[in-house]
Design a protein around this motif. Structure first.
Motif, short mmCIF file in Angstrom:
data_model
loop_
_atom_site.label_atom_id
_atom_site.label_comp_id
_atom_site.label_asym_id
_atom_site.label_seq_id
_atom_site.Cartn_x
_atom_site.Cartn_y
_atom_site.Cartn_z
N UNK A 38 -13.41 3.10 -18.00
CA UNK A 38 -12.71 2.90 -17.22
C UNK A 38 -13.54 2.32 -16.08
N UNK A 39 -12.46 1.21 -15.70
CA UNK A 39 -11.78 -0.41 -15.32
C UNK A 39 -11.84 -0.56 -13.42
N UNK A 40 -12.52 -1.09 -12.91
CA UNK A 40 -11.83 -1.22 -11.46
C UNK A 40 -12.03 -2.42 -11.09
N UNK A 64 -9.37 2.70 -10.15
CA UNK A 64 -9.75 3.31 -11.84
C UNK A 64 -8.98 3.49 -12.99
N UNK A 65 -8.68 2.49 -13.76
CA UNK A 65 -8.35 3.29 -15.04
C UNK A 65 -8.99 3.69 -16.04
N UNK A 66 -8.26 3.64 -17.11
CA UNK A 66 -9.16 3.47 -18.63
C UNK A 66 -8.49 2.44 -19.54
N UNK A 67 -8.96 2.05 -20.86
CA UNK A 67 -8.57 0.91 -21.50
C UNK A 67 -7.09 1.55 -21.98
N UNK A 68 -7.52 3.02 -22.70
CA UNK A 68 -6.16 3.96 -23.33
C UNK A 68 -4.95 3.63 -22.25
N UNK A 69 -5.32 3.26 -20.72
CA UNK A 69 -3.99 3.72 -20.33
C UNK A 69 -3.57 2.18 -20.05
N UNK A 70 -4.66 1.49 -19.73
CA UNK A 70 -4.20 0.20 -19.69
C UNK A 70 -3.14 -0.43 -20.79
N UNK A 71 -4.01 -0.59 -21.83
CA UNK A 71 -2.83 -0.29 -23.30
C UNK A 71 -1.48 -0.38 -22.92
N UNK A 72 -1.41 0.94 -22.42
CA UNK A 72 -0.04 1.44 -22.34
C UNK A 72 0.63 1.54 -21.23
#
Length: 120
Positions: A38-40, A64-72
């Motif tokens: 998770x990054x912010x 905060x969001x997960x890298x996998x979610x950012x990827x999508x």
């Protein structure tokens, strides 16, 4: 004038920058990050992020969001998202998010849960 493509069914707006152009040809992130990391957005340097994808990534990280979610959300492979995130972390635009545990760490509660699972 519209760009010509060999795939006329693809809308012009769907034609994006290739991942290797966003990562400047790099195929590995500078640090090991899991896809669930998770990054912010953090306290960043003066000035905007260096590119459009980087600026969009920082905007998506308002919470905060997960890298996998950012990827999508960015429409890029997970590895590309990791490279973008690492670069933004190095420049101070993103920081790891503090994540609270999903379950309380009460030992009695955990023992009851384990007993309940064994009873199944």
């Amino acid at each position: 004038m519209r760009a010509r493509t060999s795939r006329p069914w693809v809308a012009e707006s769907d034609l994006a920058v290739r991942p290797y152009a966003v990562t400047v040809g790099r195929t590995r992130p500078l640090r090991a990050l899991a896809r669930e990391t998770m990054v912010v957005a953090g306290p960043h340097r003066a000035g905007p992020p260096p590119g459009a994808e980087q600026a969009r990534t920082v905007r998506l990280c308002a919470h905060p969001v997960a890298i996998a979610e950012l990827s999508a959300q960015l429409g890029v492979p997970v590895q590309t998202a990791k490279i973008i995130v690492c670069d933004l972390m190095e420049d101070g635009f993103l920081v790891p998010a503090a994540v609270e545990p999903a379950l309380p760490s009460d030992p009695d509660l955990l023992k009851r849960v384990i007993r309940g699972l064994h009873a199944l």
